[in-house]
Design a protein around this motif. Structure first.
Motif, PDB file in Angstrom:
ATOM      1  N   SER A  14       0.860  -1.187   0.000  1.00  0.00           N
ATOM      2  CA  SER A  14       0.000   0.000   0.000  1.00  0.00           C
ATOM      3  C   SER A  14       0.898   1.240   0.000  1.00  0.00           C
ATOM      4  CB  SER A  14      -0.876  -0.001   1.251  1.00  0.00           C
ATOM      5  OG  SER A  14      -0.049   0.091   2.391  1.00  0.00           O
ATOM      6  N   ARG A  15       0.290   2.423  -0.195  1.00  0.00           N
ATOM      7  CA  ARG A  15       1.089   3.661  -0.179  1.00  0.00           C
ATOM      8  C   ARG A  15       1.809   3.814   1.156  1.00  0.00           C
ATOM      9  NH1 ARG A  15      -0.811   7.398  -4.262  1.00  0.00           N
ATOM     10  NH2 ARG A  15       0.084   9.140  -3.142  1.00  0.00           N
ATOM     11  N   MET A  16       1.071   3.560   2.257  1.00  0.00           N
ATOM     12  CA  MET A  16       1.631   3.666   3.598  1.00  0.00           C
ATOM     13  C   MET A  16       2.778   2.663   3.765  1.00  0.00           C
ATOM     14  SD  MET A  16       1.058   5.898   5.619  1.00  0.00           S
ATOM     15  CE  MET A  16       1.793   6.072   7.206  1.00  0.00           C
ATOM     16  N   GLY A  17       2.524   1.443   3.215  1.00  0.00           N
ATOM     17  CA  GLY A  17       3.520   0.386   3.329  1.00  0.00           C
ATOM     18  C   GLY A  17       4.809   0.767   2.631  1.00  0.00           C
ATOM     19  N   VAL A  18       4.689   1.382   1.454  1.00  0.00           N
ATOM     20  CA  VAL A  18       5.882   1.811   0.713  1.00  0.00           C
ATOM     21  C   VAL A  18       6.657   2.850   1.510  1.00  0.00           C
ATOM     22  CG1 VAL A  18       6.676   3.059  -1.321  1.00  0.00           C
ATOM     23  CG2 VAL A  18       4.990   1.237  -1.565  1.00  0.00           C
ATOM     24  N   LEU A  19       5.889   3.809   2.071  1.00  0.00           N
ATOM     25  CA  LEU A  19       6.549   4.865   2.844  1.00  0.00           C
ATOM     26  C   LEU A  19       7.269   4.271   4.053  1.00  0.00           C
ATOM     27  CD1 LEU A  19       6.907   7.968   3.278  1.00  0.00           C
ATOM     28  CD2 LEU A  19       4.929   7.841   4.801  1.00  0.00           C
ATOM     29  N   ARG A  20       6.560   3.399   4.796  1.00  0.00           N
ATOM     30  CA  ARG A  20       7.094   2.898   6.051  1.00  0.00           C
ATOM     31  C   ARG A  20       8.207   1.872   5.834  1.00  0.00           C
ATOM     32  NH1 ARG A  20       2.597   0.717   8.580  1.00  0.00           N
ATOM     33  NH2 ARG A  20       4.043  -0.878   9.298  1.00  0.00           N
ATOM     34  N   ARG A  21       8.029   1.003   4.824  1.00  0.00           N
ATOM     35  CA  ARG A  21       8.949  -0.123   4.739  1.00  0.00           C
ATOM     36  C   ARG A  21       9.977   0.019   3.631  1.00  0.00           C
ATOM     37  NH1 ARG A  21       5.306  -5.258   5.713  1.00  0.00           N
ATOM     38  NH2 ARG A  21       7.344  -6.274   5.581  1.00  0.00           N
ATOM     39  N   VAL A  22       9.795   0.995   2.738  1.00  0.00           N
ATOM     40  CA  VAL A  22      10.794   1.187   1.683  1.00  0.00           C
ATOM     41  C   VAL A  22      11.507   2.533   1.833  1.00  0.00           C
ATOM     42  CG1 VAL A  22      11.201   1.322  -0.800  1.00  0.00           C
ATOM     43  CG2 VAL A  22       9.453  -0.255   0.107  1.00  0.00           C
ATOM     44  N   VAL A  23      10.702   3.613   1.829  1.00  0.00           N
ATOM     45  CA  VAL A  23      11.306   4.954   1.799  1.00  0.00           C
ATOM     46  C   VAL A  23      12.021   5.293   3.105  1.00  0.00           C
ATOM     47  CG1 VAL A  23      10.889   7.402   1.462  1.00  0.00           C
ATOM     48  CG2 VAL A  23       9.574   5.724   0.147  1.00  0.00           C
ATOM     49  N   LEU A  24      11.277   5.247   4.208  1.00  0.00           N
ATOM     50  CA  LEU A  24      11.842   5.693   5.483  1.00  0.00           C
ATOM     51  C   LEU A  24      13.112   4.935   5.884  1.00  0.00           C
ATOM     52  CD1 LEU A  24       8.736   6.636   7.674  1.00  0.00           C
ATOM     53  CD2 LEU A  24      10.275   8.109   6.369  1.00  0.00           C
ATOM     54  N   PRO A  25      13.133   3.572   5.769  1.00  0.00           N
ATOM     55  CA  PRO A  25      14.370   2.881   6.158  1.00  0.00           C
ATOM     56  C   PRO A  25      15.573   3.316   5.325  1.00  0.00           C
ATOM     57  CG  PRO A  25      12.566   1.327   5.972  1.00  0.00           C
ATOM     58  CD  PRO A  25      12.060   2.624   5.433  1.00  0.00           C
ATOM     59  N   ILE A  26      15.353   3.590   4.033  1.00  0.00           N
ATOM     60  CA  ILE A  26      16.494   3.931   3.184  1.00  0.00           C
ATOM     61  C   ILE A  26      17.007   5.344   3.461  1.00  0.00           C
ATOM     62  CG2 ILE A  26      17.196   4.332   0.780  1.00  0.00           C
ATOM     63  CD1 ILE A  26      15.481   1.940   0.028  1.00  0.00           C
ATOM     64  N   ILE A  27      16.075   6.282   3.731  1.00  0.00           N
ATOM     65  CA  ILE A  27      16.566   7.646   3.997  1.00  0.00           C
ATOM     66  C   ILE A  27      16.847   7.865   5.484  1.00  0.00           C
ATOM     67  CG2 ILE A  27      15.376   8.620   1.977  1.00  0.00           C
ATOM     68  CD1 ILE A  27      13.340   9.841   3.979  1.00  0.00           C
ATOM     69  N   ARG A  28      16.853   6.776   6.259  1.00  0.00           N
ATOM     70  CA  ARG A  28      17.022   6.938   7.700  1.00  0.00           C
ATOM     71  C   ARG A  28      18.266   7.726   8.103  1.00  0.00           C
ATOM     72  NH1 ARG A  28      16.076   2.142  11.842  1.00  0.00           N
ATOM     73  NH2 ARG A  28      18.300   1.852  12.072  1.00  0.00           N
ATOM     74  N   PRO A  29      19.441   7.467   7.488  1.00  0.00           N
ATOM     75  CA  PRO A  29      20.610   8.266   7.910  1.00  0.00           C
ATOM     76  C   PRO A  29      20.347   9.766   7.799  1.00  0.00           C
ATOM     77  CG  PRO A  29      21.287   6.477   6.466  1.00  0.00           C
ATOM     78  CD  PRO A  29      19.796   6.473   6.463  1.00  0.00           C
ATOM     79  N   GLY A  30      19.622  10.178   6.742  1.00  0.00           N
ATOM     80  CA  GLY A  30      19.294  11.592   6.578  1.00  0.00           C
ATOM     81  C   GLY A  30      18.372  12.087   7.671  1.00  0.00           C
ATOM     82  N   ILE A  31      17.405  11.252   8.042  1.00  0.00           N
ATOM     83  CA  ILE A  31      16.476  11.634   9.108  1.00  0.00           C
ATOM     84  C   ILE A  31      17.231  11.811  10.422  1.00  0.00           C
ATOM     85  CG2 ILE A  31      14.509  10.873  10.483  1.00  0.00           C
ATOM     86  CD1 ILE A  31      13.512   9.341   8.028  1.00  0.00           C
ATOM     87  N   VAL A  32      18.082  10.832  10.731  1.00  0.00           N
ATOM     88  CA  VAL A  32      18.820  10.899  11.992  1.00  0.00           C
ATOM     89  C   VAL A  32      19.735  12.123  12.007  1.00  0.00           C
ATOM     90  CG1 VAL A  32      20.436   9.707  13.495  1.00  0.00           C
ATOM     91  CG2 VAL A  32      18.708   8.411  12.279  1.00  0.00           C
ATOM     92  N   ALA A  33      20.432  12.361  10.886  1.00  0.00           N
ATOM     93  CA  ALA A  33      21.329  13.518  10.828  1.00  0.00           C
ATOM     94  C   ALA A  33      20.539  14.807  11.017  1.00  0.00           C
ATOM     95  CB  ALA A  33      22.067  13.542   9.493  1.00  0.00           C
ATOM     96  N   GLY A  34      19.392  14.917  10.336  1.00  0.00           N
ATOM     97  CA  GLY A  34      18.567  16.114  10.462  1.00  0.00           C
ATOM     98  C   GLY A  34      18.086  16.314  11.886  1.00  0.00           C
ATOM     99  N   CYS A  35      17.638  15.232  12.518  1.00  0.00           N
ATOM    100  CA  CYS A  35      17.143  15.335  13.891  1.00  0.00           C
ATOM    101  C   CYS A  35      18.240  15.795  14.841  1.00  0.00           C
ATOM    102  CB  CYS A  35      16.560  13.998  14.347  1.00  0.00           C
ATOM    103  SG  CYS A  35      14.998  13.623  13.533  1.00  0.00           S
TER     104      CYS A  35
END
Lengths: 341, 300
Positions: free
Chosen positions: B208-229
């Motif tokens: 699903s759209r949510m599934g793609v965001l949660r299980r594909v997009v977010l894990p891959i861009i995680r280093p960026g999220i952590v750095a930003g935070c």
């Protein structure tokens, strides 16, 4: 060729010396120095004045004490003058270089915090009371209850200037004590009263003149001259003299021990003791000065202002704040620190 | 054998060559820190400075307070509330910056290269203005007689101004505004490298759209999220100007509390000890960062 050039330069420098030589670094409270006074001084002497602001005695002390500040003159309050002197930060004044020294009004010539005026000369003096916007609250404002136990209209809207000595003194007077008291029973009441009042305050900040003028603040602990300036912008602002007692204070100019421009500093000190010039200081900041004869040069609005001319019924409640002993200051600082948390 | 000696001398040379930098680092970075540590174990001097007498009072006073009058010791809830407010506001700032920053970064990263450059340029424009000026601009917007309240009153939506200035909300608005670009930039960098074909692949596998965001997009861009935070959280925690101007001196954060000790509080040792606590909190946050980001790194 080079010699000729140098000689010409020297000649030129000599000819225009009055306009080019000398500078002076004045370290003063913010929004406190008359630009007109400075312009006149520069026009007469050719000395360029750089003004740097501070917002509290402690800030000024810390910066000067750190050394190498580059300032020549500083304007501490009466209770901080002895601290500056004790720490060797002020140079004793050579009165033979101050031809206008005798212009200092008799009342301010020999003061407890600076006997014989050996270190400082008067800048301005005034009172600390409360300023209230009467369109929001039109009850009795001549009381320190305005900030210590605010009326319903002002709860959550009161500002308190973060000036320890003034605020503690107002509160001590409110609970019936004397300035510099070390009586623990009185001080416990002071602390409890302040801690309880704090919840009904909105802020502890400076900049009251502007905020009162623009209605961003409707009640605050404030100084008389600042309140007058706000009233001239906003007719609803009124000044209250707390009948329980309120502090009288004076800020004085002293020469820093590590001043680089000593000659210029002496010229400035002498200059501001001329009544006409002292009047300029007062006309800007709206506080009285300590120079005899300056009244003649003051604008009419200053001579009748309710903030400047203390009404007879409240005159007796004004008390001059002495320099408190170390023990008292320690207790006050402890209360203040607890309050500011 | 010869090669080995050669390598060793090269290593020694490298050491010698980096010596000036190391000495400089030691003096410029560790020196001041050492002074702060030493000061935190001394007694406060009269009016300012320190008295050279050993004392752990400053550290004691971070957690406990002694009543001025009867000497009873209790937990210093006032200090704790300042710490709690700082952490709370910093976390909230980070969250707001993330919620606003992710769509922004996503939007920029999905433009054409030319448009992308323009958007990135726009993001950096606030940095051209001094932080203090920007904070005063916010003040101008939210003060009682400011833009926001005047507009609301003129529209007839409210009758008396809403008191936002000098509240925690004001500090939060100010910090979220100031630190938002620090979140957008690392997020953009992460999304920029993201292979959008993976999204198609996800959909092909009936996510699903949510599934793609949660299980594909977010894990891959995680280093960026952590750095930003981290980039937002750390400066928020030590913020000084924003709470000073917008908090009105009553709602302090750690930065203001430390400043108070060096000024009106006249207690330099306590100020030093508080600075050390702030440093330790920041180090802990960074430690968590390296843990979290390295766990995900296929090379590490």
């Amino acid at each position: 060729m080079k010699t000729v050039l140098l000689a010409t330069t020297a000649l030129l420098a000599g000819a225009f010396g009055a306009a080019a030589d000398g500078q002076l670094n004045l370290y003063n409270w913010g929004n406190y120095t008359s630009p007109e006074l400075i312009e006149k001084f520069t026009a007469e002497t050719g000395i360029e004045v750089t003004i740097t602001d501070y917002d509290s005695n402690t800030t000024a002390l810390a910066k000067v004490e750190a050394g190498g500040s580059g300032f020549d003159l500083v304007v501490p309050s009466a209770n901080y003058v002895p601290v500056f002197v004790e720490k060797g930060l002020l140079a004793p004044l050579d009165k033979s270089r101050l031809s206008n020294f005798d212009n200092i009004a008799a009342d301010w010539k020999d003061v407890a915090w600076d006997p014989n005026r050996d270190y400082t000369i008067p800048w301005q003096w005034g009172t600390t009371g409360v300023a209230v916007n009467t369109s929001v609250y039109d009850g009795d404002i001549n009381t320190s209850e305005i900030f210590l136990n605010p009326p319903a209209e002002l709860v959550g809207k009161v500002n308190v200037v973060p000036e320890m000595n003034d605020v503690i003194a107002l509160t001590i007077f409110n609970v019936g004590g004397d300035a510099c008291t070390e009586d623990l029973e009185v001080l416990r009441k002071v602390r409890d009263k302040l801690m309880a009042a704090k919840d009904s305050w909105i802020s502890m900040d400076y900049g009251t003149t502007d905020k009162l003028s623009s209605n961003d603040l409707v009640a605050t602990v404030n100084w008389n001259g600042s309140t007058m300036r706000a009233r001239l912008n906003n007719a609803d602002v009124a000044y209250g003299y707390p009948k329980e007692g309120y502090p009288l204070w004076m800020d004085s100019v002293g020469l820093l021990a590590d001043a680089q421009n000593v000659d210029e500093a002496y010229k400035f000190l002498d200059f501001i003791m001329i009544p006409e010039n002292a009047a300029l200081i007062s006309t800007f900041a709206r506080y009285a000065n300590g120079i005899a004869g300056s009244d003649a040069f003051m604008p009419e609005e200053m001579k009748t202002a309710p903030e400047i001319v203390i009404p007879a019924e409240f005159a007796a409640a004004g008390r001059f704040l002495p320099t408190c002993p170390q023990k008292a200051t320690e207790l006050y600082t402890a209360i203040w620190t607890e309050l500011r948390k | 054998m010869r090669a080995k000696t050669h390598r060793r001398s090269k290593g020694l040379n490298g050491w010698l060559l980096s010596l000036p930098a190391l000495v400089l680092l030691l003096i410029a970075a560790s020196g001041p820190l050492l002074i702060v540590v030493i000061y935190s174990f001394l007694e406060p001097g009269d009016y300012s400075g320190v008295r050279w007498t050993f004392s752990t009072d400053a550290w004691f006073r971070i957690l406990f307070q002694r009543d001025i009058f009867d000497g009873t010791v209790s937990l210093a809830d006032a200090n704790l509330s300042i710490f709690w407010r700082s952490v709370k506001l910093s976390l909230a700032t980070t969250l707001i910056a993330f919620v606003l920053g992710l769509p922004t970064a996503w939007f920029i990263a999905t433009r054409t290269p030319a448009a992308r450059a323009v958007w990135l340029f726009l993001i950096t424009i606030p940095f051209w203005t001094n932080l203090l000026i920007r904070t005063f601009a916010i003040m101008e917007v939210i003060r009682n007689q400011g833009l926001m309240n005047t507009a609301l009153i003129n529209l007839g939506l409210i009758e008396t101004p809403i008191q936002v200035l000098y509240t925690d909300t004001a500090v939060l608005i100010g910090m979220a505004y100031v630190y938002l670009p620090l979140m957008v930039l690392p997020l953009f960098a992460a999304i920029d490298r993201f292979d959008f074909k993976l999204i198609e692949a996800g959909y092909d596998l009936y996510a699903s759209r949510m599934g793609v965001l949660r299980r594909v997009v977010l894990p891959i861009i995680r280093p960026g999220i952590v750095a930003g935070c981290i980039l937002v959280f750390v400066p928020s925690l030590g913020a000084y100007v924003t709470p000073r101007v917008l908090g009105g001196g009553k709602n302090m954060m750690i930065g203001n509390f430390i400043e108070l000790q060096f000024g009106q509080g006249q207690n330099w040792p306590l100020g030093s000890a508080l600075s050390m606590v702030l440093l330790i909190v920041v180090l802990a946050a960074l430690l968590i960062y390296t843990r979290v980001s390295s766990r995900d790194d296929p090379n590490g």
